[in-house]
Design an enzyme around this catalytic site. Structure first.
Site, PDB file in Angstrom:
ATOM      1  N   GLY A 242       0.768  -1.208  -0.070  1.00  0.00           N
ATOM      2  CA  GLY A 242       0.039  -0.011  -0.002  1.00  0.00           C
ATOM      3  C   GLY A 242       0.971   1.437  -0.086  1.00  0.00           C
ATOM      4  O   GLY A 242       0.910   1.934  -1.112  1.00  0.00           O
ATOM      5  N   ARG A 243       1.358   1.557   1.213  1.00  0.00           N
ATOM      6  CA  ARG A 243       2.203   2.787   1.465  1.00  0.00           C
ATOM      7  C   ARG A 243       3.373   2.971   0.324  1.00  0.00           C
ATOM      8  O   ARG A 243       3.481   3.988  -0.127  1.00  0.00           O
ATOM      9  CB  ARG A 243       2.836   2.672   2.916  1.00  0.00           C
ATOM     10  N   TYR A 282      -1.193   8.907  15.095  1.00  0.00           N
ATOM     11  CA  TYR A 282       0.076   7.962  15.280  1.00  0.00           C
ATOM     12  C   TYR A 282       1.333   8.847  15.605  1.00  0.00           C
ATOM     13  O   TYR A 282       2.455   8.439  15.677  1.00  0.00           O
ATOM     14  CB  TYR A 282       0.669   7.058  14.028  1.00  0.00           C
ATOM     15  N   CYS A 307     -12.488  20.850  16.247  1.00  0.00           N
ATOM     16  CA  CYS A 307     -12.602  21.034  17.899  1.00  0.00           C
ATOM     17  C   CYS A 307     -12.031  20.051  18.535  1.00  0.00           C
ATOM     18  O   CYS A 307     -12.789  19.202  19.509  1.00  0.00           O
ATOM     19  CB  CYS A 307     -13.795  21.496  18.330  1.00  0.00           C
TER      20      CYS A 307
END
Ligand code: LLP
Length: 403
Positions: A242-243, A282, A307
């Protein structure tokens, strides 16, 4: 060079921008690692579900590793037939949809999942947990025996008559080849001892986010892992990246709303954890720079408009102090950026564009309020007298318009 200023003014912000050339380059690098081996690369769609990006990835001969129905549908829309299904909570619905889409490989999280697949012509793999802990953050390490994924190798015999292969994925954003070497050694040994011809080695290749990091060194990975451990395996390898494929191809463009000095200097931009949750979730580092740096360099926090105190994209970062209206680029946001974005605080998710050389395509328009409310109703059934409309024409239990 991508003209980010132009894109921000044409498409507005927040905007995800993807570079097709970088995606292709990454896929070629990945493929070279397995040269000479029978290896099959799948894109982990969880990293980015945009169907246009999946079409691009498909053109490079890469399949799709999917988990949820939207990921599966994105792959189908990109006409990817080479499909692999993952996940530890599969339902009969996703199993049926996967088979209807012509999917071929299934990683079962437990032998109990066999009941889902008995009648289907798929290749079944069992995810084994080699008890190796690796990964960029405790939330993305998956290969320890206290993590929820897979089963201990001792449970392979429960499924053995129905199995075609094994699956070992130990985590994400791993920069050191060593844990891969250990996990794949275990995977290859197990596959060979059970005479299985398929081994899914998962994904997890780490990339350089911060200046003190570097990408997983693929030469070293090939020397220390692929050639000695995987090449001797007499079977087919599946790889789920993926990454590695998509992270560095993506940038998130944000506009500065205000610059505020209190205990610190805060640069407030038009999206934060709603568009990119990685820093909040993370503590992940992403490089941030104004696309036209001009002010004096200054230590500041780049924060979103949401917020939550944790809505910080970059902590104590030295950058050329921008002015309101300036555009910042958050780098390496192609993976787990849009796919983890939310509508928190009633914010609309970003638009996405794909740049391929001189061509730019809007591959996801910005969400609208109509999109946001498309699944909602203001009608509801109530038995509470005070919720009733003023007219007596409705008795309790009928749908009412709420205020
Ligand atoms: N295969 C399996 C079974 C996975 O669970 C994953 C990622 C991959 C492959 C792809 O891993 P990659 O090559 O992208 O490292 N949201 C986190 C990452 C979570 C990864 C989840 N599984 C982040 O933003 O860092």
């Amino acid at each position: 060079m991508i003209d980010f200023a132009n894109l921000a003014s044409e498409f507005g912000t927040p905007l995800y921008v993807y570079d097709a050339t970088e995606v292709r380059r990454r896929i070629h690098l990945a493929r070279a690692v397995f040269e000479g081996l029978d290896a099959h690369i799948f894109f982990a769609v969880k990293a980015n579900t945009n169907p246009a990006l999946l079409s691009l990835i498909k053109m490079e001969g890469v399949g799709a590793d999917v988990v949820g129905p939207g990921e599966l549908e994105a792959a189908v829309r990109a006409q990817i037939r080479d499909l692999l299904l993952n996940g530890n909570g599969k339902t009969p619905a996703i199993a049926g949809a996967f088979v209807d889409a012509g999917g071929s490989y299934v990683s079962m999280d437990t032998p109990d999942e066999l009941s889902l697949w008995h009648d289907f012509p798929v290749k079944r793999l069992l995810r084994v947990n080699p008890n190796i802990v690796a990964g960029g953050h405790k939330h993305i390490a998956t290969g320890g025996n206290v993590h929820k994924f897979g089963v201990a190798p001792e449970r392979i015999p429960e499924a053995i008559g129905y199995l075609d292969g094994l699956h070992v994925h130990i985590g994400s954003q791993i920069l050191d080849p060593e844990p891969f070497r250990e996990a794949y050694t275990a995977g290859v040994n197990l596959a060979q001892s059970y005479k299985l011809k398929l081994l899914d080695i998962g994904g997890g290749w780490g990339i350089r986010y911060g200046h003190d990091e570097r990408d997983l060194d693929l030469d070293e990975f090939r020397e220390r892992v692929v050639l000695p451990v995987l090449r001797p395996f007499d079977g087919t390898l599946l790889v789920e990246l993926g990454r590695w494929i998509i992270a560095s191809a993506g940038s998130l463009l944000l506009q500065v709303i205000s610059v505020k000095k209190s205990g610190k200097t805060f640069v407030v931009v038009d999206a934060g954890m709603n568009a990119l949750i990685r820093p909040a979730l993370y503590d992940a580092w992403h490089d941030v720079e104004p696309i036209r740096p001009r002010g004096p360099r200054c230590l500041c926090d780049v924060v979103g408009p949401v917020c939550e105190t944790g809505d910080v994209l970059a902590h104590d970062r030295e950058l050329a102090l921008p002015d309101p209206g300036d555009i910042l680029r958050i780098a390496n946001t192609g993976a787990y950026g849009f796919s983890m974005a939310s509508n928190y605080n009633g914010t609309m998710r970003p638009a996405e564009v794909l740049v391929d050389g001189a061509n730019t395509t809007l591959i996801r328009r910005r969400e609208t309020l109509d999109d946001f409310f498309a699944t909602c109703s203001t009608q509801f059934r109530t038995s509470h007298a005070t919720q009733r409309n003023d007219s007596d024409s409705h008795s309790s239990g009928e749908p009412h318009e709420s205020n």
